[in-house]
Design a protein around this motif. Structure first.
Motif, short mmCIF file in Angstrom:
data_model
loop_
_atom_site.label_atom_id
_atom_site.label_comp_id
_atom_site.label_asym_id
_atom_site.label_seq_id
_atom_site.Cartn_x
_atom_site.Cartn_y
_atom_site.Cartn_z
N ASP A 64 -42.72 -84.75 -71.80
CA ASP A 64 -41.48 -83.98 -71.65
C ASP A 64 -40.69 -84.16 -72.93
OD1 ASP A 64 -39.01 -82.88 -71.05
OD2 ASP A 64 -38.98 -83.65 -68.99
N ARG B 297 -27.29 -82.45 -72.53
CA ARG B 297 -28.69 -82.08 -72.38
C ARG B 297 -28.96 -80.70 -72.97
NH1 ARG B 297 -32.17 -84.85 -69.26
NH2 ARG B 297 -31.39 -86.70 -68.19
N GLN C 76 -33.54 -89.31 -74.07
CA GLN C 76 -33.56 -90.76 -73.94
C GLN C 76 -33.40 -91.46 -75.29
OE1 GLN C 76 -33.39 -92.45 -71.09
NE2 GLN C 76 -33.24 -90.42 -70.18
N GLU D 98 -36.85 -84.48 -72.71
CA GLU D 98 -36.42 -85.76 -72.13
C GLU D 98 -36.63 -86.91 -73.11
OE1 GLU D 98 -34.58 -88.13 -69.36
OE2 GLU D 98 -34.74 -85.95 -69.47
N LEU E 247 -43.24 -90.38 -72.04
CA LEU E 247 -42.18 -89.42 -72.33
C LEU E 247 -42.66 -88.27 -73.20
CD1 LEU E 247 -39.01 -91.63 -72.94
CD2 LEU E 247 -39.34 -89.94 -71.13
#
Length: 493
Positions: A317, A272, A324, A320, A314
């Motif tokens: 964000d 991340r 993903q 994120e 999504l």
């Protein structure tokens, strides 16, 4: 890499530029469309000729159950050995959409780039690949010998999913395991002059499901019947709908294949953080508002369609969304469904009950997934849910890989691209599943594909071109080939 070596290679490229251009033109002029099985042996034979001209110790056709590929080996007696993957096939063309002969290899003067070469395959496959061979030839002439050994394993069926590439790899596995890295340079500059590439690739399974009255034993068999028959005759088309409904739920965002999520591992905090840093870099390099950076996700700009929102909002964000995109397992795409009447000018008739139905998929999975396990899970799912008659044909099956950004090969590319005053942006992953990833997964070596100076456009549309002269933003063919040579020389040292 010394400045004198670089200058010598540049001089060799410049003095042989006409012949380098001619070699690219000859490759472009040879049609090689895998979905039409057109010209595949001929383009492979031409590459064997080119490898022989380079002075390879080995250069031969590799016969398969489909199109032949090419194996080549150049032994420079060097310490390091590179594997070079190459694709020789192109997408189909609609000549009516082109203003130039798709296989003419015509050179034309443009206002923006000076001279360019027009033709299908001129930038993404054959043209840029031949530029790489030209770079090797220039290094050999300028330095007396190549600074690395090079293994070539080329295919002419990538657009079809590389159905026979791994058969070729198996034949040469004992040789390939001695390689130190996989380097496949292309003309990698965008219109802004920056170079992009990927450090990783997803696993992938490309396949077609077929339902027919003949295999089902119900409904029309061997052809269609009139639509009025549906009141008393079963429909293979509706059976396909049932098959599709069993595979996913929630509009395709959850995969219902038993055991599919057993291989999934959530992204780590380190992964991340890598994405967060990448998004920050992207924010610095583009003029896009931060909350719209998701529009740069791979694939969104490829095609005529526009995307205004992502799944589950999504786009609110950005980080994120990227996490993903690369690490989410729910990428089960239906490429196409066809059965029965397909509309005017398709050669199909209305008011029929079709005797068969077909659906084509690409299933892309994050790191950690073994596509062979998923392939068996899919077959078991069909059988366990009463769809034993449904036929599954796999056209492509690719493993995942991830390259260390601190590896010698990546650092060499970073150095060279920076020396030319350009940015090299390496995405943490690609959303694609590709055959060259096997060199990373099978042999645990760095893989770097598509990195190099040089520019072209329209590889999926009409009037594809490859730049010869360049401008203040994108490099000339001379600098394209020079960058390929310099990366090799920097890596070799």
């Amino acid at each position: 890499m010394s400045e004198s070596d670089s200058a010598a290679v540049r001089e060799s490229i410049e003095s042989n530029l006409d012949s380098h251009i001619d070699r690219i033109q000859r490759a472009v002029q040879q049609p090689s469309i895998s979905v039409e099985q057109r010209g595949l042996r001929e383009i492979s034979e031409l590459m064997v000729d080119y490898l022989n001209e380079l002075g390879c110790d080995e250069a031969t056709l590799v016969e398969t159950d489909g199109a032949p590929g090419v194996w080549g080996y150049y032994d420079a007696g060097a310490e390091k050995t590179l594997i070079n993957y190459g694709m020789l096939d192109t997408r189909p063309v609609n000549p009516d959409d082109w203003t130039h002969d798709p296989f003419g290899g015509e050179i034309e003067e443009t206002d923006e780039y000076g001279r360019v070469i027009y033709g299908r395959g001129s930038v993404k496959v054959k043209g840029a690949f031949v530029a790489w061979l030209n770079a090797l030839e220039a290094m050999k002439e300028a330095l007396g010998e190549l600074p690395v050994n090079v293994m070539f394993l080329l295919e002419a069926e990538e657009i079809n999913g590389s159905p026979h590439y791994y058969d070729m790899l198996d034949q040469y596995e004992d040789r390939l395991k001695d390689a130190d890295a996989c380097f496949c340079p292309l003309a990698g500059q965008g219109g802004d002059g920056n170079v992009t590439g990927s450090l990783g690739y997803k696993s992938a399974l490309y396949f077609t499901l077929d339902v027919s009255g003949r295999s089902w034993g119900r409904g029309p068999q061997g052809g269609n019947v009139h639509a009025m028959s549906n009141v008393t005759v079963d429909s293979p088309s509706w059976r396909m709908v049932d098959v599709l409904s069993s595979l996913t739920s929630d509009n395709g965002t959850h995969i219902d294949i038993e055991g599919y999520y057993d291989q999934y591992e959530q992204p780590t905090e380190e992964e991340r953080e890598e994405i967060r840093k990448f998004v920050e870099t992207l924010d610095e390099q583009t003029e896009t508002p931060y909350d719209e950076l998701w529009k740069h996700l791979p694939g969104l700009a490829r095609g005529a369609g526009e995307v205004e929102n992502l799944t589950d909002d999504l786009q609110e964000d950005v980080v994120e969304a990227f996490v993903q995109h690369f690490y989410g397992p729910e990428s089960f795409n239906i490429q196409g469904i066809n059965t029965g009447y397909l509309g005017p000018d398709t050669g199909t008739k209305p008011f029929i009950l079709p005797g068969d139905a077909h659906a084509t998929f690409d299933l892309r999975m994050p790191r950690g997934y073994d596509p062979e396990i998923v392939r068996q899970q899919l077959r078991d799912h069909l059988d366990n849910n009463g769809f034993e008659d449904v036929e599954m044909e796999v056209s492509g099956q690719h493993s995942w890989c991830k390259t260390d950004p601190d590896s010698d090969l990546v650092q060499a590319a970073q150095t060279v691209i920076s020396n030319h005053g350009c940015n090299l942006t390496l995405w943490p992953f690609s959303a694609g599943g590709v055959p060259w990833a096997v060199f990373g997964s099978k042999f645990n070596i760095p893989v770097l594909y598509g990195v190099g100076l040089g520019h072209g456009a329209n590889s999926e549309g009409s009037d594809e071109f490859f730049v010869i002269d360049g401008n203040d933003t994108v490099a000339s063919l001379v600098d394209c080939e020079l960058s390929h040579a310099e990366i090799v020389m920097e890596y070799a040292k």
